[in-house]
Design a protein around this motif. Structure first.
Motif, PDB file in Angstrom:
ATOM      1  N   ILE A   8       7.631 -11.466 -17.369  1.00  0.00           N
ATOM      2  CA  ILE A   8       7.477 -11.275 -18.551  1.00  0.00           C
ATOM      3  C   ILE A   8       8.463 -12.218 -19.309  1.00  0.00           C
ATOM      4  O   ILE A   8       8.075 -12.788 -19.976  1.00  0.00           O
ATOM      5  CB  ILE A   8       7.462  -9.947 -19.130  1.00  0.00           C
ATOM      6  N   ILE A   9       9.869 -12.119 -18.733  1.00  0.00           N
ATOM      7  CA  ILE A   9      10.795 -12.906 -19.527  1.00  0.00           C
ATOM      8  C   ILE A   9      10.649 -14.484 -19.181  1.00  0.00           C
ATOM      9  O   ILE A   9      10.678 -14.974 -20.342  1.00  0.00           O
ATOM     10  CB  ILE A   9      11.996 -12.523 -19.045  1.00  0.00           C
ATOM     11  N   VAL A  10      10.109 -14.761 -18.369  1.00  0.00           N
ATOM     12  CA  VAL A  10       9.813 -16.222 -18.178  1.00  0.00           C
ATOM     13  C   VAL A  10       8.698 -16.749 -18.966  1.00  0.00           C
ATOM     14  O   VAL A  10       8.781 -17.581 -19.609  1.00  0.00           O
ATOM     15  CB  VAL A  10       9.600 -16.451 -16.754  1.00  0.00           C
TER      16      VAL A  10
ATOM     17  N   ILE B 211       7.866 -15.392 -21.590  1.00  0.00           N
ATOM     18  CA  ILE B 211       7.986 -15.538 -23.195  1.00  0.00           C
ATOM     19  C   ILE B 211       8.940 -16.489 -23.415  1.00  0.00           C
ATOM     20  O   ILE B 211       8.778 -17.326 -24.498  1.00  0.00           O
ATOM     21  CB  ILE B 211       8.822 -13.985 -23.716  1.00  0.00           C
ATOM     22  N   TRP B 212       9.845 -16.918 -22.626  1.00  0.00           N
ATOM     23  CA  TRP B 212      10.728 -18.074 -22.573  1.00  0.00           C
ATOM     24  C   TRP B 212      10.043 -19.365 -22.592  1.00  0.00           C
ATOM     25  O   TRP B 212      10.422 -20.338 -23.508  1.00  0.00           O
ATOM     26  CB  TRP B 212      11.510 -18.238 -21.391  1.00  0.00           C
ATOM     27  N   ARG B 213       8.831 -19.434 -21.975  1.00  0.00           N
ATOM     28  CA  ARG B 213       8.098 -20.581 -21.634  1.00  0.00           C
ATOM     29  C   ARG B 213       7.086 -20.671 -22.783  1.00  0.00           C
ATOM     30  O   ARG B 213       7.149 -21.983 -23.771  1.00  0.00           O
ATOM     31  CB  ARG B 213       7.052 -20.625 -20.480  1.00  0.00           C
ATOM     32  N   ARG B 214       6.415 -19.580 -23.430  1.00  0.00           N
ATOM     33  CA  ARG B 214       5.808 -19.635 -24.706  1.00  0.00           C
ATOM     34  C   ARG B 214       6.720 -20.059 -25.955  1.00  0.00           C
ATOM     35  O   ARG B 214       6.346 -20.953 -26.812  1.00  0.00           O
ATOM     36  CB  ARG B 214       5.396 -18.277 -25.088  1.00  0.00           C
ATOM     37  N   ASN B 215       7.966 -19.748 -26.133  1.00  0.00           N
ATOM     38  CA  ASN B 215       8.928 -19.770 -27.478  1.00  0.00           C
ATOM     39  C   ASN B 215       9.305 -21.287 -27.153  1.00  0.00           C
ATOM     40  O   ASN B 215       9.524 -22.123 -28.147  1.00  0.00           O
ATOM     41  CB  ASN B 215      10.332 -19.047 -27.189  1.00  0.00           C
ATOM     42  N   ARG B 216       9.518 -21.917 -25.707  1.00  0.00           N
ATOM     43  CA  ARG B 216       9.697 -23.318 -25.459  1.00  0.00           C
ATOM     44  C   ARG B 216       8.760 -24.462 -26.071  1.00  0.00           C
ATOM     45  O   ARG B 216       9.124 -25.264 -26.527  1.00  0.00           O
ATOM     46  CB  ARG B 216      10.403 -23.447 -24.091  1.00  0.00           C
ATOM     47  N   ARG B 217       7.642 -23.703 -25.725  1.00  0.00           N
ATOM     48  CA  ARG B 217       6.533 -24.732 -26.157  1.00  0.00           C
ATOM     49  C   ARG B 217       6.422 -24.832 -27.677  1.00  0.00           C
ATOM     50  O   ARG B 217       5.890 -25.811 -28.311  1.00  0.00           O
ATOM     51  CB  ARG B 217       5.075 -23.950 -25.638  1.00  0.00           C
ATOM     52  N   ARG B 218       6.755 -23.574 -28.336  1.00  0.00           N
ATOM     53  CA  ARG B 218       6.611 -23.559 -29.805  1.00  0.00           C
ATOM     54  C   ARG B 218       7.610 -24.709 -30.562  1.00  0.00           C
ATOM     55  O   ARG B 218       7.377 -25.268 -31.361  1.00  0.00           O
ATOM     56  CB  ARG B 218       6.808 -22.226 -30.174  1.00  0.00           C
ATOM     57  N   LYS B 219       8.869 -24.528 -29.769  1.00  0.00           N
ATOM     58  CA  LYS B 219       9.728 -25.424 -30.224  1.00  0.00           C
ATOM     59  C   LYS B 219       9.527 -26.853 -29.950  1.00  0.00           C
ATOM     60  O   LYS B 219       9.909 -27.796 -30.730  1.00  0.00           O
ATOM     61  CB  LYS B 219      11.075 -25.042 -29.586  1.00  0.00           C
ATOM     62  N   ASP B 220       8.756 -27.153 -28.952  1.00  0.00           N
ATOM     63  CA  ASP B 220       8.418 -28.640 -28.627  1.00  0.00           C
ATOM     64  C   ASP B 220       7.617 -29.077 -29.311  1.00  0.00           C
ATOM     65  O   ASP B 220       7.273 -30.356 -29.580  1.00  0.00           O
ATOM     66  CB  ASP B 220       7.979 -28.751 -26.976  1.00  0.00           C
ATOM     67  N   GLN B 221       6.722 -28.246 -29.768  1.00  0.00           N
ATOM     68  CA  GLN B 221       5.488 -28.814 -30.947  1.00  0.00           C
ATOM     69  C   GLN B 221       5.907 -28.949 -32.383  1.00  0.00           C
ATOM     70  O   GLN B 221       6.667 -28.244 -32.755  1.00  0.00           O
ATOM     71  CB  GLN B 221       4.366 -27.728 -31.030  1.00  0.00           C
ATOM     72  N   PRO B 222       5.344 -30.241 -32.723  1.00  0.00           N
ATOM     73  CA  PRO B 222       5.909 -30.503 -34.370  1.00  0.00           C
ATOM     74  C   PRO B 222       5.302 -29.553 -35.126  1.00  0.00           C
ATOM     75  O   PRO B 222       4.590 -28.996 -35.331  1.00  0.00           O
ATOM     76  CB  PRO B 222       5.487 -31.910 -34.155  1.00  0.00           C
TER      77      PRO B 222
END
Length: 106
Positions: free
Chosen positions: A91-93, A95-106
């Motif tokens: 679950i932690i990983v 959430i981390w991936r989901r948040n990272r994808r959001r940051k990478d998207q313009p």
């Protein structure tokens, strides 16, 4: 009573208190939350249950001499711990991936 005995008694009392609180958390969660409806809820309940079982086992072990019964109960109590911890890591990983994808998207 010497210092070592006092520390042992205090530690044992804290294990018992913590086991009672862990069981209470499971009961309250069961009664007041619809934990089964989401993965996060199922995980939280499983994690609480694994902790409560492990702590209860420890508290019982302090009060009752070890015997063959203990091996089976220990297996059941601790079988949930690695499952709950692996689930939590997943679950932690996620959430981390989901948040990272959001940051990478313009």
């Amino acid at each position: 009573m010497d210092v070592a005995e006092a520390l042992h008694a205090i530690g044992s009392a804290l294990i018992g208190l913590t086991a009672v609180l862990a069981i209470a958390a499971v009961v309250v969660h069961q009664l007041l939350a619809r934990w089964w409806e989401t993965e996060a809820g199922r995980h939280a309940f499983t994690f609480e249950l694994a902790l409560a079982l492990s702590l209860t086992l420890w508290a019982v072990r302090l009060a009752v001499p070890e015997g063959d019964w203990f091996l089976a109960v220990r297996l059941i109590a601790f079988a949930l711990v690695p499952i709950a911890l692996a689930w939590r890591i997943r679950i932690i990983v996620q959430i981390w991936r989901r948040n990272r994808r959001r940051k990478d998207q313009p």
